[in-house]
Design a protein around this motif. Structure first.
Motif, PDB file in Angstrom:
ATOM      1  N   ARG A  44       0.842  -1.199   0.000  1.00 40.22           N
ATOM      2  CA  ARG A  44       0.000   0.000   0.000  1.00 40.22           C
ATOM      3  C   ARG A  44       0.878   1.249   0.000  1.00 40.22           C
ATOM      4  NH1 ARG A  44      -3.151  -2.376   5.186  1.00 40.22           N
ATOM      5  NH2 ARG A  44      -1.005  -2.118   5.918  1.00 40.22           N
ATOM      6  N   HIS A 100      -3.023   5.102  -0.961  1.00 41.04           N
ATOM      7  CA  HIS A 100      -4.022   4.082  -0.625  1.00 41.04           C
ATOM      8  C   HIS A 100      -4.573   4.314   0.790  1.00 41.04           C
ATOM      9  CE1 HIS A 100      -2.149   1.500  -3.849  1.00 41.04           C
ATOM     10  NE2 HIS A 100      -3.410   1.131  -4.006  1.00 41.04           N
ATOM     11  N   LYS A 147     -10.135   1.898  -3.637  1.00 40.96           N
ATOM     12  CA  LYS A 147     -10.216   1.869  -2.171  1.00 40.96           C
ATOM     13  C   LYS A 147     -11.050   3.033  -1.652  1.00 40.96           C
ATOM     14  CE  LYS A 147      -9.348  -0.774   1.158  1.00 40.96           C
ATOM     15  NZ  LYS A 147      -9.717  -2.201   1.100  1.00 40.96           N
ATOM     16  N   ALA A 194      -5.867   3.133  -5.467  1.00 39.82           N
ATOM     17  CA  ALA A 194      -6.351   4.062  -4.437  1.00 39.82           C
ATOM     18  C   ALA A 194      -7.776   4.522  -4.747  1.00 39.82           C
ATOM     19  CB  ALA A 194      -5.414   5.266  -4.341  1.00 39.82           C
ATOM     20  N   ASP A 210      -2.334  -2.196  -4.644  1.00 43.39           N
ATOM     21  CA  ASP A 210      -1.914  -2.750  -3.360  1.00 43.39           C
ATOM     22  C   ASP A 210      -1.840  -4.273  -3.503  1.00 43.39           C
ATOM     23  OD1 ASP A 210      -4.534  -3.694  -3.275  1.00 43.39           O
ATOM     24  OD2 ASP A 210      -5.190  -2.340  -1.696  1.00 43.39           O
TER      25      ASP A 210
END
Length: 208
Positions: A70, A74, A108, A105, A99
């Motif tokens: 990460r 992230h 996420k 990112a 990741d």
């Protein structure tokens, strides 16, 4: 519109990858100090000045990864720290790296329903059509989160409304499969293909 939600005889159980995307227990990262570098700790806690200091002193690079692959980006996105995200993108961090779960990112941020972070990423050129290990794009993540404003934002940045994951699910098929009514209506209004068929050749429910 009712026919879209009719559960016809052609319906099957959700696929493994779709279930893992939409049925995960919690969407944030599990954080252990031993996995994190200095910049990752600071970014995950929203400490903008600390992140800036670490970068100025060269203690970590803007794209350094922790033990879970990460980046600071992230972690800032997952925790909704928009000011840290802004700092990192202004420092020209890489936007589309994966990741260890092969998520960007942007994915996420959407999974964690952090709209402001997702918007910053899109404004700075994050690719909405990159796929995770199961072929899901950012729009598939928005479907699972049932976050219509984020889905609309993705489409305004030309996200592919017909992108298919490895199970053959378009975002609309995924929304139907997960019984996310508002998202189905939104995608239909955005002219998603209602005649889409997944890789099992199952018809969309409105065709059953």
């Amino acid at each position: 519109m009712k026919r879209i939600f009719g559960l016809g005889r052609n319906q099957i159980a959700p696929s493994v990858s779709s279930r893992s995307l939409c049925g995960a227990d919690g969407s944030g990262y599990l954080l252990r100090d031993r996995d994190l570098g200095k910049i990752h700790k600071a970014a995950s806690r929203g400490k903008v000045a600390k992140v800036q200091q670490i970068l100025l002193l060269g203690k970590n690079g803007v794209n350094d990864k922790d033990k879970k692959n990460r980046t600071a980006l992230h972690l800032a996105c997952a925790n909704g720290h928009a000011e840290v995200v802004t700092l990192l993108v202004e420092r020209k961090c890489q936007l589309n790296v994966y990741d260890s779960e092969q998520r960007t990112a942007l994915m996420k941020a959407i999974q964690c329903k952090e709209e402001e972070c997702a918007t910053i990423l899109l404004q700075h050129g994050a690719d909405p059509d990159i796929m995770d290990a199961s072929g899901n794009t950012a729009l598939h993540y928005a479907v699972c989160a049932q976050h219509i404003p984020i889905a609309a934002k993705l489409l305004s940045y030309n996200a592919n409304i017909e992108a298919r994951n490895k199970d053959g699910f378009t975002p609309l098929l995924l929304a139907v499969d997960e019984n996310k009514q508002q998202m189905v209506e939104f995608l239909v209004n955005k002219e998603a293909n209602i005649h889409a068929v997944d890789k099992t050749k199952r018809l969309s429910p409105n065709q059953a």
